[in-house]
Write a protein that holds these residues in place. Structure first.
Motif, mmCIF file in Angstrom:
data_model
loop_
_atom_site.group_PDB
_atom_site.id
_atom_site.type_symbol
_atom_site.label_atom_id
_atom_site.label_comp_id
_atom_site.label_asym_id
_atom_site.label_seq_id
_atom_site.Cartn_x
_atom_site.Cartn_y
_atom_site.Cartn_z
ATOM 1 N N THR A 167 -5.041 8.119 -4.123
ATOM 2 C CA THR A 167 -4.836 6.727 -4.534
ATOM 3 C C THR A 167 -4.479 6.650 -6.017
ATOM 4 O O THR A 167 -5.006 7.404 -6.837
ATOM 5 C CB THR A 167 -6.114 5.906 -4.280
ATOM 6 O OG1 THR A 167 -6.521 6.082 -2.930
ATOM 7 C CG2 THR A 167 -5.882 4.435 -4.547
ATOM 8 N N ASP A 182 0.800 -1.223 0.000
ATOM 9 C CA ASP A 182 0.000 0.000 0.000
ATOM 10 C C ASP A 182 0.833 1.274 0.000
ATOM 11 O O ASP A 182 0.316 2.341 -0.335
ATOM 12 C CB ASP A 182 -0.983 0.019 1.179
ATOM 13 C CG ASP A 182 -2.097 1.033 0.972
ATOM 14 O OD1 ASP A 182 -2.661 1.055 -0.152
ATOM 15 O OD2 ASP A 182 -2.389 1.803 1.897
ATOM 16 N N ALA A 185 -4.176 3.089 -0.960
ATOM 17 C CA ALA A 185 -5.593 2.748 -0.899
ATOM 18 C C ALA A 185 -6.184 2.919 0.490
ATOM 19 O O ALA A 185 -7.387 3.163 0.629
ATOM 20 C CB ALA A 185 -5.811 1.307 -1.365
ATOM 21 N N GLY A 226 -10.110 4.060 -3.174
ATOM 22 C CA GLY A 226 -9.329 3.178 -2.320
ATOM 23 C C GLY A 226 -9.862 1.762 -2.286
ATOM 24 O O GLY A 226 -9.091 0.794 -2.280
ATOM 25 N N THR A 271 -10.689 2.759 3.631
ATOM 26 C CA THR A 271 -10.125 3.045 2.320
ATOM 27 C C THR A 271 -10.408 4.480 1.892
ATOM 28 O O THR A 271 -11.387 5.090 2.314
ATOM 29 C CB THR A 271 -10.675 2.072 1.268
ATOM 30 O OG1 THR A 271 -12.106 2.122 1.278
ATOM 31 C CG2 THR A 271 -10.213 0.652 1.554
#
Length: 409
Positions: free
Chosen positions: A118, A33, A38, A134, A105
């Protein structure tokens, strides 16, 4: 990507435990990530996996839904540090079914159009879409097997299309929106992301208690090829993808019928923004009055537009919406589902736009179930999403037809 069905099968067969499945997702988030962005926040790593039919399934939840154990910012600095005392209804349903809410998210600001940070896991130079950016990216990057999003225009189907995953927007109000930050109460819809259609159907079934499994169809579906009155807004690559998919479906035995868009549905698409912005101006009225400086320009403009809309125009928009819903129902008298683009094209380059919802907003207005089917790509290798639209309340058939198409491709 991680598969909900495979994880549950592995747990049932004793090949892994629920705790091991959750730990795997956490390790994948830690490893991946940093490049994708995200997730905003992760749940306590020491949390015990739940007990229920979704035990072992790590779920990312869009930061538009309240969570008692993590901050809920709604994508806005107005709510920095906000800690709701209780979960949103859909989050409570996840926990009751045994799923582990592993983190929040990224969402765009109040699930509207201002881009967040993102990136698209398929190509980081491209947008993942919005507003459920996300959630779609978390599934596409293989960090979690499922995620929750929401759609008011195209915020489930479009990011699913851009990221190359399954996105399922259920019939309106199939899942509760209590505890979700309201933007447009007549259109806000809870949706799901998963690797494959069968995975989305499994989550939907176990959450809702309804039979929404994407079981194999006994015979090929009857498909309406719905080019829409805005067909010229689809790129040549998207138009070719739709034609190619329709031909593949016909070769596999599907009955394909060309459907001309009724005027009532064209009018419905045209009034979506009027209804949405009028409701948003009321739903976010206090944020606009007291925190205008913390809102993006694009959101302020939409709220200003909503404030300037006369109630009579909104009421007329609602009448047009009712007419559109009736016209939408009539489309399915002789077919099972519609086939139409999920987006005008593949994900745009850059993070300054989340893309266009022009091919989604009508079905959000009418409340029809929609499923993004992945499987086609543009010349640059980016996903081109195919949208299956079902009759209102016939979500299982929409999911079954989407699975059939997915496996046909």
């Amino acid at each position: 990507m991680l598969s909900v069905c495979q994880i549950l099968e592995d747990i049932q067969a004793g090949r892994k435990t629920a705790a091991e499945a959750i730990s795997q997702s956490r390790a994948l988030i830690d490893a991946r990530d940093g490049d994708i962005g995200a997730f905003l926040e992760l749940a306590d790593a020491d949390a015990t996996p739940g007990d229920g039919p979704l035990a072992g399934i790590a779920v990312g939840v869009k930061d538009i839904f309240d969570t008692y154990d993590m901050a809920t910012r709604y994508g806005s600095p107005v709510f920095d540090g906000h800690r709701p005392p209780v979960d949103a209804a859909i989050v409570a349903m996840l926990r009751a079914a045994g799923a582990s809410v592993i983190g929040k998210t990224v969402t765009t600001e109040f699930a509207f159009m201002h881009p967040a940070g993102t990136v698209n896991p398929r190509n980081r130079a491209h947008t993942p879409g919005g507003s459920s950016s996300g959630s779609a990216a978390a599934v596409a990057a293989g960090m979690v097997p499922a995620a929750i999003g929401s759609q008011t225009g195209g915020s489930v189907i479009r990011p699913a299309a851009y990221c190359g995953v399954t996105g399922y927007k259920p019939s309106f109000r199939l899942f509760p929106t209590v505890g979700m930050k309201t933007f447009s109460w007549s259109m806000d819809t809870v949706g799901l992301f998963a690797a494959k259609v069968v995975d989305a159907g499994r989550v939907a079934s176990l959450l809702s208690g309804r039979d929404l499994e994407a079981d194999p169809l006994r015979e090929a579906p009857r498909i309406g090829l719905y080019r829409t009155s805005i067909w010229d807004q689809a790129s040549p690559a998207m138009q070719n993808a739709i034609d190619s998919v329709a031909q593949s479906a016909a070769d596999a035995g599907a009955h394909i019928v060309e459907i001309e868009e009724p005027d009532a549905l064209s009018r419905g698409r045209d009034i979506h923004t009027i209804v949405q912005n009028f409701e948003a101006a009321m739903a976010l009225g206090d944020e606009h009055r007291r925190h205008a400086a913390k809102l993006s320009d694009v959101l302020r403009e939409a709220l200003d537009d909503g404030y300037s809309t006369r109630p009579q125009s909104y009421d007329n928009g609602r009448r047009i919406a009712r007419q559109a819903r009736k016209a939408a129902t009539a489309l399915f008298n002789d077919i099972d589902v519609l086939l139409t683009p999920s987006a005008p094209d593949a994900a745009p380059v850059g993070l300054t736009s989340t893309g266009s919802s022009i091919f989604n907003r009508l079905w959000t207005l009418t409340g029809n179930p929609c499923v993004n089917v992945a499987g086609r790509v543009d010349p640059a290798g980016m996903p081109l999403g195919i949208q299956i639209v079902g009759r209102f309340g016939r979500d299982k058939l929409a999911l079954q037809a989407a699975r059939w198409l997915e496996e046909t491709l």
